[in-house]
Design an enzyme around this catalytic site. Structure first.
Site, PDB file in Angstrom:
ATOM      1  N   TRP A   1     -79.166  58.466  30.023  1.00 17.63           N
ATOM      2  CA  TRP A   1     -78.237  57.457  29.545  1.00 17.63           C
ATOM      3  C   TRP A   1     -77.166  57.307  30.328  1.00 17.63           C
ATOM      4  O   TRP A   1     -76.144  56.396  30.369  1.00 17.63           O
ATOM      5  CB  TRP A   1     -77.846  57.140  28.118  1.00 17.63           C
ATOM      6  N   LYS A   2     -76.596  58.572  31.161  1.00 13.52           N
ATOM      7  CA  LYS A   2     -75.385  58.750  32.057  1.00 13.52           C
ATOM      8  C   LYS A   2     -73.979  58.081  31.346  1.00 13.52           C
ATOM      9  O   LYS A   2     -74.170  58.513  30.137  1.00 13.52           O
ATOM     10  CB  LYS A   2     -75.610  57.913  33.171  1.00 13.52           C
TER      11      LYS A   2
ATOM     12  N   GLU B   1     -85.393  64.024  42.189  1.00 14.31           N
ATOM     13  CA  GLU B   1     -84.722  62.814  42.344  1.00 14.31           C
ATOM     14  C   GLU B   1     -84.122  62.547  43.735  1.00 14.31           C
ATOM     15  O   GLU B   1     -83.076  62.900  43.970  1.00 14.31           O
ATOM     16  CB  GLU B   1     -83.578  62.679  41.175  1.00 14.31           C
TER      17      GLU B   1
ATOM     18  N   GLY C   1     -82.966  56.584  34.438  1.00 15.31           N
ATOM     19  CA  GLY C   1     -81.399  56.010  34.311  1.00 15.31           C
ATOM     20  C   GLY C   1     -81.683  54.542  33.466  1.00 15.31           C
ATOM     21  O   GLY C   1     -81.929  54.487  32.422  1.00 15.31           O
ATOM     22  N   GLY C   2     -81.492  53.642  34.434  1.00 16.39           N
ATOM     23  CA  GLY C   2     -81.314  52.264  34.050  1.00 16.39           C
ATOM     24  C   GLY C   2     -82.215  51.682  33.131  1.00 16.39           C
ATOM     25  O   GLY C   2     -82.100  51.018  32.180  1.00 16.39           O
TER      26      GLY C   2
END
Ligand code: 13P
Length: 255
Positions: free
Chosen positions: A10-11, A167, A234-235
């Site tokens: 979720w950063k 990544e 991520g997003g």
């Protein structure tokens, strides 16, 4: 046989209240997921509350980083035993954003991996090349340096208790995804590095996730590749339905 491991990073997104809400949605969405290991990594601040939400579910808890020392004068940092106490299962280590903005090196990655393992948590070790490195033919040398650095001093048994996230930096948050072939080639190369270090059996047992603009539209193609064993998202992990859209194609894939 390798586990498919799909983790949401979720950063620096979501307040504590928002994190609790999203975690509850992920728990509900993933309740029928059987074969994929699902994990979510909220901010440090939200970990304790999210731990309560995922308790007893099939969703694992991950942290986004850790410090390698036990305690002391390290302003802003969090130790592995603090994460362990809360019930963290996985710790993301060496993310490219850590490497780029916060001075993470292969040596600090290695110290963090050892510390996390000493407490029985599983490191998710992030590696990957920048666009310049790829364009200038350094893909293999960069991955070799990162893998050798991260696994320095680890036994074969230790290595079995790791997950790698490949990544490519140019694919992170850009909307540009590595093609299925590009990703598969890099993953096969990384597995070859692990085989050189630890032999085929260990190399074949370590899950290697792909990360970088992975989303429901491209997940099935990537996950179908022989050496891609999940994703670090991520997003697309910031909404339960799109996260589930990545997890579902991983169900019942045997690698
Ligand atoms: P995006 O999925 O937003 O590209 O982020 C990938 C990533 O960095 C996960 O750790």
């Amino acid at each position: 046989m390798r586990k498919i491991v799909i983790a949401g990073n979720w950063k620096m997104n979501k307040t504590v209240a928002e994190s609790v809400k999203l975690a509850a949605e992920v728990v509900a969405a993933a309740k029928d997921i059987k074969t994929v290991t699902v994990a979510i990594a909220p901010t440090y601040l939200a970990l304790a509350k999210v731990a309560e939400v995922v308790a007893g579910s099939n969703v694992k808890l991950a942290a986004q980083d850790v410090h390698w020392e036990n305690q002391g004068a390290f302003t802003g940092k969090v130790s592995a035993d603090m994460l362990k106490e809360i019930g963290v299962d996985f710790v993301i280590i060496g993310h490219s954003e850590q490497r780029t903005y916060f001075g993470e090196t292969d040596a600090t990655v290695n110290k963090k991996v050892r510390k996390v393992q000493s407490l029985g948590m599983t490191p998710i070790i992030c590696i990957g090349e920048t666009l310049d490195e790829r364009k200038s033919g350094q893909l293999e040398s960069v991955l070799t340096r990162q893998v050798n650095g991260a696994y320095d001093g680890l036994s074969g048994d230790d290595a079995l208790r790791t997950v790698i996230a490949y990544e490519p930096v140019w694919a992170i948050g850009t909307g540009v995804t590595a093609s299925d072939d590009e990703a598969q080639q890099a993953h096969a190369f990384v597995r070859g590095l692990l085989a050189t270090l630890y032999g085929d059996h260990v190399a074949q047992s370590i899950s290697i996730q792909y990360g970088g603009s992975m989303k429901p539209e491209n997940a099935a193609g990537l996950l179908a590749q022989a050496d891609i064993d999940g994703g670090l998202i991520g997003g697309a992990a910031l909404k339960a339905d799109s996260f589930l859209g990545i997890i579902t194609p991983g169900e019942s894939l045997n690698k």
